[in-house]
Design a protein around this motif. Structure first.
Motif, PDB file in Angstrom:
ATOM      1  N   PRO A  47       7.958 -11.779   2.690  1.00 58.41           N
ATOM      2  CA  PRO A  47       7.624 -10.787   1.655  1.00 58.41           C
ATOM      3  C   PRO A  47       7.271  -9.422   2.233  1.00 58.41           C
ATOM      4  CG  PRO A  47       6.566 -12.891   1.181  1.00 58.41           C
ATOM      5  CD  PRO A  47       7.175 -13.015   2.534  1.00 58.41           C
ATOM      6  N   ILE A  48       6.609  -9.417   3.418  1.00 57.81           N
ATOM      7  CA  ILE A  48       6.261  -8.138   4.050  1.00 57.81           C
ATOM      8  C   ILE A  48       7.529  -7.357   4.396  1.00 57.81           C
ATOM      9  CG2 ILE A  48       5.355  -7.109   6.178  1.00 57.81           C
ATOM     10  CD1 ILE A  48       3.134  -9.209   6.111  1.00 57.81           C
ATOM     11  N   LEU A  49       8.514  -8.022   4.957  1.00 55.58           N
ATOM     12  CA  LEU A  49       9.757  -7.335   5.321  1.00 55.58           C
ATOM     13  C   LEU A  49      10.519  -6.862   4.089  1.00 55.58           C
ATOM     14  CD1 LEU A  49      11.065  -9.515   8.298  1.00 55.58           C
ATOM     15  CD2 LEU A  49      10.122  -7.201   8.372  1.00 55.58           C
ATOM     16  N   ILE A  50      10.525  -7.694   3.030  1.00 54.84           N
ATOM     17  CA  ILE A  50      11.203  -7.290   1.790  1.00 54.84           C
ATOM     18  C   ILE A  50      10.531  -6.048   1.200  1.00 54.84           C
ATOM     19  CG2 ILE A  50      11.702  -7.965  -0.592  1.00 54.84           C
ATOM     20  CD1 ILE A  50      12.007 -10.853   0.421  1.00 54.84           C
ATOM     21  N   LEU A  51       9.196  -6.077   1.145  1.00 50.18           N
ATOM     22  CA  LEU A  51       8.446  -4.934   0.616  1.00 50.18           C
ATOM     23  C   LEU A  51       8.677  -3.691   1.478  1.00 50.18           C
ATOM     24  CD1 LEU A  51       6.390  -3.787  -1.400  1.00 50.18           C
ATOM     25  CD2 LEU A  51       4.570  -4.575   0.147  1.00 50.18           C
ATOM     26  N   ALA A  52       8.719  -3.885   2.808  1.00 50.53           N
ATOM     27  CA  ALA A  52       8.921  -2.752   3.717  1.00 50.53           C
ATOM     28  C   ALA A  52      10.260  -2.076   3.455  1.00 50.53           C
ATOM     29  CB  ALA A  52       8.840  -3.225   5.161  1.00 50.53           C
ATOM     30  N   VAL A  53      11.282  -2.867   3.214  1.00 50.34           N
ATOM     31  CA  VAL A  53      12.614  -2.308   2.942  1.00 50.34           C
ATOM     32  C   VAL A  53      12.649  -1.628   1.579  1.00 50.34           C
ATOM     33  CG1 VAL A  53      15.035  -2.881   2.566  1.00 50.34           C
ATOM     34  CG2 VAL A  53      13.786  -3.948   4.454  1.00 50.34           C
ATOM     35  N   VAL A  54      12.041  -2.251   0.581  1.00 51.93           N
ATOM     36  CA  VAL A  54      12.028  -1.688  -0.778  1.00 51.93           C
ATOM     37  C   VAL A  54      11.301  -0.342  -0.796  1.00 51.93           C
ATOM     38  CG1 VAL A  54      11.128  -1.998  -3.114  1.00 51.93           C
ATOM     39  CG2 VAL A  54      12.253  -3.905  -1.949  1.00 51.93           C
ATOM     40  N   LEU A  55      10.216  -0.230  -0.032  1.00 53.78           N
ATOM     41  CA  LEU A  55       9.434   1.008  -0.020  1.00 53.78           C
ATOM     42  C   LEU A  55      10.186   2.175   0.614  1.00 53.78           C
ATOM     43  CD1 LEU A  55       5.837  -0.270   0.880  1.00 53.78           C
ATOM     44  CD2 LEU A  55       6.648   0.611  -1.324  1.00 53.78           C
ATOM     45  N   LEU A  56      11.259   1.894   1.312  1.00 46.74           N
ATOM     46  CA  LEU A  56      12.037   2.979   1.911  1.00 46.74           C
ATOM     47  C   LEU A  56      12.676   3.861   0.848  1.00 46.74           C
ATOM     48  CD1 LEU A  56      13.818   1.102   4.853  1.00 46.74           C
ATOM     49  CD2 LEU A  56      11.857   2.656   4.991  1.00 46.74           C
ATOM     50  N   LEU A  57      12.988   3.294  -0.309  1.00 45.49           N
ATOM     51  CA  LEU A  57      13.631   4.080  -1.375  1.00 45.49           C
ATOM     52  C   LEU A  57      12.702   5.158  -1.933  1.00 45.49           C
ATOM     53  CD1 LEU A  57      15.580   1.232  -3.226  1.00 45.49           C
ATOM     54  CD2 LEU A  57      16.514   3.010  -1.723  1.00 45.49           C
ATOM     55  N   PRO A  58      11.476   4.812  -2.405  1.00 46.80           N
ATOM     56  CA  PRO A  58      10.584   5.888  -2.857  1.00 46.80           C
ATOM     57  C   PRO A  58      10.187   6.829  -1.724  1.00 46.80           C
ATOM     58  CG  PRO A  58       9.432   3.771  -2.819  1.00 46.80           C
ATOM     59  CD  PRO A  58      10.889   3.482  -2.638  1.00 46.80           C
ATOM     60  N   ALA A  59      10.129   6.303  -0.475  1.00 46.32           N
ATOM     61  CA  ALA A  59       9.803   7.177   0.656  1.00 46.32           C
ATOM     62  C   ALA A  59      10.886   8.236   0.839  1.00 46.32           C
ATOM     63  CB  ALA A  59       9.638   6.351   1.928  1.00 46.32           C
ATOM     64  N   TRP A  60      12.147   7.823   0.732  1.00 52.96           N
ATOM     65  CA  TRP A  60      13.257   8.772   0.856  1.00 52.96           C
ATOM     66  C   TRP A  60      13.228   9.789  -0.280  1.00 52.96           C
ATOM     67  CZ3 TRP A  60      16.630  10.247   4.395  1.00 52.96           C
ATOM     68  CH2 TRP A  60      17.737  10.995   3.988  1.00 52.96           C
ATOM     69  N   TRP A  61      12.939   9.313  -1.476  1.00 50.80           N
ATOM     70  CA  TRP A  61      12.843  10.220  -2.623  1.00 50.80           C
ATOM     71  C   TRP A  61      11.715  11.232  -2.407  1.00 50.80           C
ATOM     72  CZ3 TRP A  61       8.597  10.810  -5.872  1.00 50.80           C
ATOM     73  CH2 TRP A  61       8.808  11.637  -6.983  1.00 50.80           C
ATOM     74  N   GLY A  62      10.566  10.753  -1.932  1.00 46.71           N
ATOM     75  CA  GLY A  62       9.442  11.648  -1.685  1.00 46.71           C
ATOM     76  C   GLY A  62       9.752  12.667  -0.605  1.00 46.71           C
ATOM     77  N   MET A  63      10.451  12.253   0.437  1.00 52.84           N
ATOM     78  CA  MET A  63      10.807  13.167   1.521  1.00 52.84           C
ATOM     79  C   MET A  63      11.722  14.281   1.008  1.00 52.84           C
ATOM     80  SD  MET A  63      12.247  12.217   5.309  1.00 52.84           S
ATOM     81  CE  MET A  63      13.824  11.599   4.729  1.00 52.84           C
ATOM     82  N   GLN A  64      12.671  13.921   0.168  1.00 51.16           N
ATOM     83  CA  GLN A  64      13.571  14.926  -0.391  1.00 51.16           C
ATOM     84  C   GLN A  64      12.853  15.863  -1.362  1.00 51.16           C
ATOM     85  OE1 GLN A  64      16.742  15.190   0.821  1.00 51.16           O
ATOM     86  NE2 GLN A  64      15.999  13.553   2.164  1.00 51.16           N
TER      87      GLN A  64
END
Length: 706
Positions: free
Chosen positions: A15-32
C-alpha cells in the motif's frame, strides 16, 4: 516505538508503494501550478521606502516596470510607427518619444535641450516605455517578448524586465538539464562507492519521488524564486542521499543477524530513524535559519529545502524500505565487493600524525577567517546571467546585455532613478531641484514635467496623455539618468546626494528604481549575513548539545565545520573571484547544516567506544568506522552539485553549486583530519563535560600509553 513503526512499514509495504505512485499525480500538478519569480528585488522588505515608492508608482500612476527601447539607423517616421505599435501592446501603459511632445514636422532643434539629450543622439534614438504591471509580472515578460518582435534587428529593449525575460528563458531551458546532470553524476559516484550495482537506481527512484512531492507542495506557497527551483532538486538529492545509504547499510547488517527479511528491515528502519534524527535536524535547522533574513528570498529557499529534507527522511523510512523489500532478490544478486578499501590503516595514520593536522589547523585558520571576512561579492543583477564571462553566451540569451551596452554607448545611461515628489510643488522649486540634481557627477539628464513646460512648450499645449504620464494625483514623476553602474560606490554616493536634495525640497519625496533598491539590498543583506550565520550556529549547537548530551562536543563539531566554511568562502578572496551576494549567506548555513552530520557520525561512535577503550583507540576506530560513509556522502554531494556548476550559464546558479561542491570536499577533509585531532587533544575536556563518559574514561585509560 520506532520498532513498531518499522514493523508497520514492512507490513504495509505494498500500500505504501501504491500510495507513493498515486501521489505523484497531484505533486506534478502542484509543480506545474507553482509560479516562478525571477526578480530578486521583489524579496526586499515591503516597508522600506524604495518598495513603498514602487507601490505608489503602480497604484497612483498605473506604472510598474520601465524600459528603454534603443533604435539605431531608423527613419523618424519608422521610429514613430514603432512607438505607436509598442503602445498597442497589452500592459504597456505608455511609450514616450519626441513625437509625444511635438509633431514630426517640428525641427528637432526647436525641442528643449533636455528632450534632445534624453531621446536623441546622432543615428540613435530612444523610446521610454512604461508598463502597467510590475517588473517580474508574467504579463510584463510577455509584453517584452512582443516588443522585441516589433523591434526586429534595429532596436533593442533594456531594463530589469528585459533581464528577467532573458533569465526566465535561459533558466527554463537549463533547469531540466540540472536535474539530469545531478542524477547522472550522483549515480556515477554511487555505482563506484556502494556495494551494489542496482541499489543506486533504487535510491534515485525513492529520492526522486520525494523531490516531486517537495516541488509539488510548493503550490501552497503560491510562488518560489527561480534560484529555489533550480537548486532545490539538486540540493535535496545531495543532502538526503545519506539517509538512503544509512538504511541500506543498516538493512544489510541486520540481514546477517536475521534470516527473516521483514524483521531485518523493521530493525533497519528503527536504526535509521534513531540515527538520522540528529543529522537531519541539523540540516533542517540550517535551512530554517535562512528564514530569519530580512531579504525574504532566504525564507523562500529555506522553507522549501527544510520541507524537502523532512520529506527525504520520511521517504527513506517508508518508500525506500518498501522498494528494497520488493526488489530484495535482484538487489542481493547484484551486490559486489565495495571499492572503498578498509580504512583501518588510513585511520591509524591520521591519528598517528594528529599533531601535524593541529598545526595545519592553526596555520590555515587565520588566513581562512580573513578571506571569509572579505569575501568579494557583487550585487549587479546584470552579471547573474554569466558573470563577467560572456564568451559562452548565445546571442538569444544576450538580448538584454546587448541593449544595455547600446544604451551606455549612445546615451551614457547605465541606470535610471525615478523620483516621486509633490505634484503641487511650485514650478520654480521643481526646476531648481532638477537643476541641482543635473549638476551632480554622473547624472546625464533629468526629465520631469517642469523640464518640458515653459517657453518652448507651454503647459496648455502639453498632450493630456503626456501630463498623465508625469503627474497623477498628489505625485509627479521625474526620471534621472545616470552613467554610474548599479551597486557601485559611485552610484550609491549619487543616490545619497539626490536623496538629500529631494528631501530638502520635499521631505516626503521618494527615490526609487533599480539602483536605490540595490543600495537597500546591500545594506540589508550585510546585516542578514551576520544574523543568519549566528542563528544557524545556535540552532546546530543546541541540537548537537541535546543529541550528544555534551557541552564540549557541540563546540568542537561546530568549530570544525565553521573552519571548513571559512576555507570554502575564503578562497574567492585569494583567487579574486567575485560571487553573487546571496551565495555566501546561503552557503554558510547550508554547508554547516548539511555536513555537520559527518562529524556527528564519527563523534557518536567515539563516544560509544570511549566507554571501554582508551582515547587513541576510540578515535582511531571511530574514524575508521565513519570514513566510508563520509566519503560516499561527500563525494555524492560533490558530484551532484559540481556537474550543474560546470554546465550552467547562469552565474548565480553556477557559483552556488561550485561553492556547495567544494564545501562538501572541504568539510569532508576537515572532519576526517581535523576532528579526530581535536578529539585526541581535548579528550580530557570531552570526558569531563559529556554525560556518562567520565567514569568510563577513568577505567579505560588505566594502563594506556597515549
Amino acid at each position: 516505538m520506532m520498532y513498531k513503526f518499522g514493523k508497520a512499514v514492512v507490513r504495509l509495504r505494498i500500500p505504501i508503494l501504491i500510495l507513493a505512485v498515486v501521489l505523484l499525480l497531484p505533486a506534478w500538478w502542484g509543480m506545474q501550478g507553482t509560479r516562478i519569480n525571477y526578480d530578486m528585488l521583489t524579496y526586499l522588505p515591503e516597508d522600506i521606502e524604495t518598495m513603498r515608492g514602487q507601490d505608489i508608482l503602480l497604484d497612483e500612476f498605473g506604472k510598474g516596470a520601465f524600459s528603454f527601447v534603443i533604435a539605431e539607423g531608423m527613419d523618424d517616421r519608422d521610429v514613430s510607427a514603432l512607438r505607436q505599435s509598442i503602445e498597442q501592446v497589452d500592459h504597456v501603459d505608455s511609450a514616450l518619444w519626441y513625437d509625444s511632445f511635438a509633431d514630426l514636422s517640428v525641427p528637432k532643434e526647436m525641442l528643449p535641450e533636455d528632450l534632445r539629450d534624453v531621446f536623441l543622439n546622432g543615428d540613435a534614438t530612444m523610446i521610454a516605455v512604461f508598463f502597467d504591471t510590475s517588473s517580474s509580472a508574467d504579463e510584463t515578460i510577455e509584453a517584452i517578448g512582443e516588443i522585441r518582435e516589433l523591434c526586429g534587428k534595429q532596436a533593442f529593449v533594456s531594463g530589469i524586465s528585459a533581464l528577467v525575460t532573458d533569465l526566465k528563458n535561459l533558466a527554463e531551458r537549463e533547469e531540466p538539464v540540472y536535474v539530469g546532470i545531478a542524477v547522472l553524476c550522483a549515480l556515477g559516484a554511487m555505482l563506484l562507492l556502494t556495494d551494489s550495482w542496482l541499489v543506486p537506481f533504487v535510491f534515485l527512484a525513492g529520492i526522486g519521488m520525494t523531490i516531486l512531492y517537495n516541488m509539488g507542495t510548493n503550490v501552497f506557497f503560491g510562488e518560489i524564486s527561480y534560484i529555489t527551483k533550480a537548486l532545490a532538486a539538486v540540493l535535496q538529492l545531495a543532502v538526503t542521499m545519506d539517509y538512503s545509504i544509512f538504511l541500506w547499510h543498516a538493512y544489510c547488517a541486520r540481514k546477517k543477524e536475521n534470516e527473516d527479511r521483514g524483521e531485518a528491515m523493521a530493525l533497519a528502519v528503527r536504526d535509521t530513524v534513531l540515527s538520522v534524527a540528529g543529522s537531519s535536524l541539523t540540516t533542517i535547522a540550517g535551512f530554517l535559519a535562512l528564514c530569519f533574513m530580512s531579504y525574504t528570498m532566504g525564507a523562500d529557499l529555506g522553507l522549501v529545502m527544510a520541507k524537502g529534507c523532512l520529506l527525504g527522511v520520511l521517504g527513506s523510512v517508508t518508500i525506500l524500505p518498501s522498494m528494497i523489500l520488493l526488489l530484495d532478490k535482484p538487489l542481493t544478486r547484484t551486490m559486489h565487493r565495495s571499492l572503498i578499501p578498509n580504512m583501518d590503516r588510513a585511520a591509524k595514520w591520521i591519528t598517528g600524525h594528529f599533531a601535524l593536522f593541529l598545526v595545519l589547523f592553526v596555520l590555515i585558520l587565520g588566513p581562512a577567517a580573513l578571506g571569509y571576512a572579505r569575501t568579494p561579492v557583487y550585487y549587479d543583477f546584470t552579471k547573474i546571467l554569466s558573470g563577467d564571462d560572456l564568451q559562452d553566451m548565445d546571442a538569444e540569451d544576450m538580448q538584454f546585455l546587448t541593449a544595455k551596452n547600446k544604451l551606455e554607448e549612445y546615451f551614457d545611461v547605465a541606470t535610471t532613478h525615478m523620483i516621486l515628489c509633490d505634484a503641487g510643488m511650485p514650478a520654480k522649486e521643481a526646476e531648481a531641484m532638477m537643476d541641482e540634481i543635473k549638476a551632480l557627477p554622473g547624472v546625464t539628464n533629468v526629465l520631469g514635467f517642469n523640464s518640458l513646460v515653459g517657453s518652448s512648450i507651454p503647459e496648455d499645449f502639453m498632450p493630456e496623455g503626456l501630463t498623465d504620464t508625469l503627474k497623477s494625483g498628489d505625485w509627479q514623476l521625474i526620471l534621472v539618468n545616470s552613467s554610474y553602474a548599479v551597486s557601485t560606490d559611485d552610484v550609491n554616493g549619487q543616490i545619497d546626494a539626490i536623496d538629500e536634495i529631494l528631501k530638502g525640497y520635499d521631505p516626503d519625496g521618494m527615490l526609487i528604481g533599480e539602483a536605490p533598491c540595490t543600495k537597500d539590498l546591500i545594506e540589508i543583506t550585510d546585516k542578514d549575513f551576520t544574523v543568519v550565520s549566528w542563528i544557524s550556529i545556535g540552532f546546530v549547537f543546541l541540537i548537537i548539545l541535546l543529541t550528544l548530551r555534551s557541552l564540549s562536543l557541540p563546540v568542537i563539531l561546530v568549530a570544525v565545520i565553521e573552519f571548513a566554511v571559512f576555507i570554502n568562502l575564503g578562497i574567492p578572496y585569494y583567487t579574486h573571484f567575485t560571487m553573487p551576494f546571496i551565495a555566501p549567506i546561503c552557503i554558510s548555513t547550508i554547508q554547516l547544516g548539511s555536513t555537520v552530520d559527518y562529524g556527528i557520525l564519527m563523534t557518536t561512535r567515539y563516544k560509544e567506544l570511549r566507554q571501554s577503550l582508551g582515547k587513541k583507540e576510540s578515535v582511531t576506530q571511530a574514524l575508521a568506522y565513519a570514513m566510508p560513509s563520509v566519503l560516499v556522502s561527500a563525494l555524492s554531494f560533490f558530484a551532484a552539485t559540481f556537474g550543474v556548476g560546470v554546465y550552467t550559464n547562469i552565474d548565480l546558479i553556477g557559483s552556488m553549486c561550485n561553492l556547495l561542491a567544494r564545501g562538501a570536499l572541504v568539510s569532508m577533509l576537515s572532519v576526517l583530519m581535523v576532528l579526530p585531532s581535536l578529539l585526541l587533544l581535548l579528550d580530557g575536556l570531552v570526558t569531563r563535560t559529556t554525560l556518562g563518559m567520565r567514569a568510563g574514561q577513568t577505567r579505560s585509560d588505566q594502563g594506556e600509553v597515549s
